[in-house]
Enzyme design. Structure first.
Site, PDB file in Angstrom:
ATOM      1  N   ASP A  28      -4.085  10.423  13.206  1.00 53.28           N
ATOM      2  CA  ASP A  28      -4.493   9.968  11.880  1.00 53.28           C
ATOM      3  C   ASP A  28      -5.269   8.660  11.978  1.00 53.28           C
ATOM      4  O   ASP A  28      -4.997   7.703  11.252  1.00 53.28           O
ATOM      5  CB  ASP A  28      -3.267   9.829  10.971  1.00 53.28           C
ATOM      6  CG  ASP A  28      -3.645   9.957   9.492  1.00 53.28           C
ATOM      7  OD1 ASP A  28      -4.803  10.354   9.204  1.00 53.28           O
ATOM      8  OD2 ASP A  28      -2.797   9.648   8.634  1.00 53.28           O
TER       9      ASP A  28
ATOM     10  N   GLY B 285       1.224   4.960   1.860  1.00 52.78           N
ATOM     11  CA  GLY B 285       0.785   5.809   2.952  1.00 52.78           C
ATOM     12  C   GLY B 285       1.059   7.245   2.594  1.00 52.78           C
ATOM     13  O   GLY B 285       1.568   7.532   1.514  1.00 52.78           O
TER      14      GLY B 285
ATOM     15  N   GLY C 104       0.817  -1.201   0.000  1.00 52.80           N
ATOM     16  CA  GLY C 104       0.000   0.000   0.000  1.00 52.80           C
ATOM     17  C   GLY C 104       0.850   1.250   0.000  1.00 52.80           C
ATOM     18  O   GLY C 104       2.078   1.198   0.121  1.00 52.80           O
TER      19      GLY C 104
END
Ligand SMILES: *[C@@H]1O[C@H](CO)[C@@H](O)[C@H](O)[C@H]1NC(C)=O
Ligand SMILES: *[C@@H]1O[C@H](CO)[C@@H](O)[C@H](O)[C@H]1NC(C)=O
Ligand SMILES: *[C@@H]1O[C@H](CO)[C@@H](O)[C@H](O)[C@H]1NC(C)=O
Ligand SMILES: *[C@@H]1O[C@H](CO)[C@@H](O)[C@H](O)[C@H]1NC(C)=O
Ligand SMILES: *[C@@H]1O[C@H](CO)[C@@H](O)[C@H](O)[C@H]1NC(C)=O
Ligand SMILES: *[C@@H]1O[C@H](CO)[C@@H](O)[C@H](O)[C@H]1NC(C)=O
Ligand SMILES: *[C@@H]1O[C@H](CO)[C@@H](O)[C@H](O)[C@H]1NC(C)=O
Length: 654
Positions: free
Chosen positions: A474, A358, A356
Site C-alpha cells: 500500500d 486510514g 487522519g
C-alpha cells in the site's frame, strides 16, 4: 590563571584517587561467576545459581549490561604530553571469554552482544538495534567487538552471523562472517546462535597497533585470527575505562546471551579458560512455548504473520476475558501500553486529536502521560476479523523492522475489541498534504528529492535487507509521513505480506489503492516486490508532478498521470509535467531522471520494471537511467508506448 590550573590539577588528582583505578598489571580471571564477583550488573543482567553470567533472558526488547565494577587504567597520563587523556599510548591488553547464545526458536532470533570498553557504566543504550551499547546519537570513546546475529541494514551489517570491530559506532570498521581457521589454514564457518559454547579472544598489541579477534568452538586458540585490524586506539580510549559486556534481544526476539567465563589482562596474556570446567546455561524448559513452535513449524511455509494471527484467534476463542494477558500477546514483543495510559494520552480518544483516517482505523495524536513523548495511536475499527488480522500483521511485521525511513512502531495495546498501535509521532503529517489540492506548504525540490530517496531506501530494506521479504502493498502518498526534518518515512503496514526469500508468493485477496495497483494484480492475485515498485513509480511521478496518479477532474488526455508523462516525453517536452507550484525552481537533470524512473516502474510487464536496488542506485547517481534499462522493444526509450498506455484505463478493481 595559574591558580585555576593548580586547582584543576588537584581536582583531577582527587578524582583520580577516588576512582581506585587498578594498576597497569591488572589480571582478571573468572572461570564462572558468583555473587562475590566484582561486576556491576544492569537491567536484565544477572548471575545464575550455576555460575553463568546472564546478559539477557528470553524476553523480547530488553538489554543486559555487565561491567567490571572499577575502571581499568589503559593509559599512563604522566607519560603523555600534558596529562590529558586524549593522548598517550594505550597499553596492550588481552581478553578471553566463552559465550553461548541460545535462540528460543529460529523464527525469533534476537540481536547479539558485545565485549565493550567504555568510559562510563552509565550508558543510555536502546534496546533494539543497538546491542545494548549505543543509542541513536553518535558516541565517542567506545570500543566494542560485536557478535551479531541479526543483519541490520542501517548499520551496514554484512549478514546475520558476524563478528565485527566497532569504534564509536555500530557501523563496524571491519567485520567477517563468524568462522575460525584450523592449523592448516582451512576456514570453518561457525554459527554464533547455535546454543553451544564459543570461545573468543581479543588481543591488542600497542607496539604493532594490531587488534586481533579470534573465535573457536574448541578449547585451543586458532593460530590465525578471524579479524586482524591495524588501529591505534589512543584517540578512542580515555585513561580509565570500564570493561564488560552488553547485549540486547530486540522487538519480538527471544534469545538469551550468556558469558560462561572471562579473563582479562593489561600488558600480558589473559589466562586461558578451560571450556570443560565452565558452567553451562540451563537449557530452557519449554512448556506452553512448545505449542507455539509446533504451530510455527506447521505453518512455516506460510506467513509468519498469519500464523501469529491464527494463534491469536485460537487464543481469542479460548479466552474471552478481555483484560487477561494472553500468551499470544506476550509473544508479540513490542511494548505493551496500558489502555489507561493511551486513553489519557489521547484525551479519551478525542475527536479533536484525530490526525487522519486510514483504511483500517483512525489515527489519534497523543502524549504519553509520564514521559510526555508525543505519539500517534492507530485505533483499528473493531469487530472485524480483518481488523485483528491487520493488527497482528502490523505488529509482527513492522515491529521487527528497523530503518530510518520507516515509521517506528513503539508498542500496542488491546482491550477487548479495542486494538491500538502506537507509533512515533511524525511532526509534519503525511506527504499528500504537501502535494495536492492547493497545499498550505509546498515542498521545494530538495525536500521532494529527499523524500523520494528516503522512501526508496526503506522499500529496498523491506525487499532485500530483512531476513524475509516484506511486501508493503500500500505504497502511496498518504502512507508516507514526514518527520520533523521532513524525511519521508513509510508507514501503515496493515496490508503488508511477509515471505521467505526465494519462495513464491501465494495468491491473496487483491488489496491496494487504485492508481497504485499494478495491472497484473487483479489477474494473478500475487503481490510481489515488483507490484510495490509499480506503486512506488506512481509515487515518484506524483511527487514530481504534484498531482494524483488518476485525476478524475482532469482533461481526458491528462487523467492518467503516467500516460500524460509518457505523451509529453514523446513530444520531447518531458519537463512540462513538473509541478507548476515549484515555479521552475528545480534540478532539471534530477527531475527528468525521476520521471523516467517513474515511467519505467509503471511498465505493465512486471519483468520490465527495475528493482528497488536499481532504483536506489539510480537515485544516488551510481548508475544511469537510460543506459541501464532499455524500453521493452529493445530500442532506447523509444517504442515502449504500447506497454504502458493500457495501464490505468483498463484497470478495474473492486
Ligand atoms: C567466587 O568466585 C571467585 C573468583 O572466581 C572465587 O575465588 C571464589 O571462591 C568464589 N566464591 C564462591 C563462594 O564460590
Ligand atoms: C572485589 O573487589 C574488592 C575490593 O575492590 C576486592 O577486595 C576483592 O578481592 C574483589 N573480588 C574479586 C573476586 O575480584
Ligand atoms: C607512568 O609513567 C611514569 C613515568 O614514565 C612512571 O614513573 C609510572 O610508574 C607510570 N605509572 C603507571 C601507573 O604505569
Ligand atoms: C548514572 O545514572 C543514574 C540514573 O540515571 C544517576 O543517578 C547517576 O548519578 C549516574 N551516575 C553517573 C556516574 O553518572
Ligand atoms: C573506524 O575507526 C575510526 C576511529 O579510529 C572511526 O573514526 C571511523 O569512522 C571508523 N570507520 C568506519 C568505516 O566505521
Ligand atoms: C560460510 O559462510 C559464508 C557466508 O554465509 C558462505 O558464503 C560460505 O560458503 C560458507 N562456507 C562454508 C565452508 O560453509
Ligand atoms: C595478530 O595476528 C597476526 C596475524 O596472525 C599476528 O602476526 C600478530 O602477532 C597477532 N597479534 C596479536 C596481538 O595477537
Amino acid at each position: 590563571m595559574a591558580s585555576s590550573v593548580l586547582f584543576i590539577t588537584i581536582f583531577s588528582a582527587l578524582i583520580f584517587l577516588s576512582t581506585q583505578t587498578l594498576s597497569q598489571h591488572t589480571q582478571l580471571f573468572y572461570p564462572g561467576f558468583n555473587a562475590s564477583t566484582n561486576l556491576t550488573l544492569k537491567q536484565y543482567a544477572g548471575i545464575e545459581n550455576n555460575g553463568v553470567l546472564r546478559l539477557t533472558n528470553y524476553s523480547p526488547d530488553i538489554i543486559g549490561q555487565a561491567f567490571y565494577a572499577t575502571p581499568i587504567q589503559f593509559k599512563n597520563s604522566s607519560t603523555a604530553a600534558h596529562g590529558g587523556s586524549s593522548n598517550g599510548k594505550v597499553f596492550s591488553f588481552s581478553t578471553c571469554f566463552a559465550f553461548c547464545i541460545i535462540p528460543e526458536d529460529d523464527n525469533y532470533v534476537g540481536h547479539g552482544f558485545t565485549f565493550a570498553i567504555v568510559p562510563s557504566k552509565n550508558l543510555s543504550a536502546l534496546s533494539q538495534t543497538y546491542l545494548g551499547l549505543f543509542n541513536r546519537k553518535p558516541s565517542t570513546h567506545i570500543f566494542a567487538v560485536e557478535f551479531d546475529t541479526i543483519q541490520t541494514v542501517e548499520v551496514k551489517d554484512i549478514d546475520n552471523n558476524h563478528v565485527g570491530i566497532d569504534l564509536n559506532s555500530l557501523i563496524s570498521n571491519v567485520s567477517k562472517h563468524a568462522a575460525y581457521f584450523d592449523d592448516s589454514g582451512q576456514l570453518y564457518n561457525l554459527t554464533l546462535k547455535s546454543g553451544k559454547p564459543v570461545k573468543a579472544w581479543i588481543d591488542y598489541d600497542s607496539r604493532e597497533f594490531t587488534l586481533n579477534v579470534t573465535i573457536s568452538p574448541f578449547y585451543s586458540k586458532p593460530r590465525k585470527p578471524l579479524l586482524s585490524y591495524r588501529v591505534d586506539l589512543s584517540s578512542i580510549f580515555n585513561e580509565n575505562m570500564y570493561i564488560g559486556f552488553t547485549a540486547s534481544t530486540g522487538i519480538l526476539a527471544h534469545s538469551s546471551h550468556y558469558i560462561l567465563g572471562w579473563s582479562f589482562a593489561i600488558n600480558g596474556k589473559a589466562r586461558d579458560l578451560e571450556l570443560s570446567s565452565l558452567p553451562l546455561p540451563k537449557q530452557r524448559k519449554t512448556g506452553a512455548k512448545i505449542s507455539l513452535s509446533v504451530y510455527l513449524s506447521v505453518t512455516a511455509a506460510s506467513f509468519f504473520a498469519i500464523s501469529v494471527f491464527a494463534f491469536g484467534i485460537h487464543f481469542l476463542r479460548k479466552h474471552k476475558k478481555s483484560n487477561e494477558i494472553e500468551l499470544w500477546e506476550l509473544q508479540m514483543g513490542p511494548h505493551r501500553y496500558s489502555y489507561r495510559e493511551l486513553k489519557k494520552g489521547t484525551r479519551n480518544f478525542s475527536e479533536k486529536e484525530i490526525l487522519g483516517f486510514g483504511g483500517s482505523g483512525k489515527v489519534y495524536r497523543g502524549t504519553l502521560p509520564i514521559s510526555k513523548t508525543e505519539i500517534a495511536v492507530k485505533r483499528i475499527f473493531h469487530n472485524s476479523k480483518q481488523g485483528l488480522r491487520e493488527f497482528v500483521t502490523e505488529i509482527a511485521t513492522i515491529g521487527r523492522l528497523r530503518h530510518r525511513n520507516l515509521v517506528q512502531l513503539l508498542g500496542w495495546c488491546r482491550r477487548g475489541q479495542d486494538l491500538l498501535i502506537v507509533y512515533e509521532y511524525m511532526a509534519n503529517g503525511s506527504l499528500d498534504n504537501y502535494l495536492f489540492d492547493d497545499p498550505k506548504t509546498i515542498l521545494n525540490w530538495e525536500q521532494r528529492s529527499k523524500v523520494i530517496k528516503g522512501v526508496a531506501s526503506a522499500l529496498l530494506y523491506l525487499h532485500e535487507g530483512y531476513k524475509q521479504v516484506v511486501i508493503h502493498r500500500d505504497v502511496k502518498a498518504s502512507n508516507v509521513l514526514l518527520d520533523g526534518e521532513l524525511n519521508g518515512r513509510l508507514g501503515d503496514f496493515g496490508l503488508a505480506k511477509v515471505y521467505d526469500h526465494g519462495s513464491v508468493p501465494v495468491t491473496t485477496r487483491v488489496v491496494g489503492t487504485l492508481g497504485y495497483l499494478a495491472p497484473e494484480l487483479p489477474r494473478t492475485g500475487k503481490s510481489t516486490t515488483s507490484s510495490d515498485v509499480y506503486a512506488f513509480g506512481a509515487l515518484m511521478l506524483e511527487v514530481v508532478c504534484g498531482r494524483r496518479p488518476v485525476e478524475v477532474k482532469a482533461l481526458p488526455e491528462e487523467m492518467t498521470l503516467v500516460d500524460w508523462v509518457w505523451d509529453k516525453y514523446r513530444e520531447g517536452r518531458l519537463l512540462a509535467v513538473v509541478d507548476p507550484k515549484l515555479r521552475g525552481d528545480y534540478d532539471e537533470v534530477e527531475a527528468a531522471m525521476v520521471l523516467k524512473l517513474g515511467v519505467m516502474c509503471s511498465n505493465n510487464e512486471p519483468k520490465q520494471r527495475p528493482s528497488m536496488r536499481q532504483i536506489v542506485q539510480c537515485l544516488n547517481g551510481e548508475i544511469g537511467v537510460a543506459d541501464e534499462w532499455k524500453a521493452p522493444d529493445g530500442g532506447s526509450n523509444g517504442g515502449a508506448v504500447g506497454d504502458f498506455v493500457v495501464s490505468f484505463t483498463s484497470l478495474s478493481i473492486t
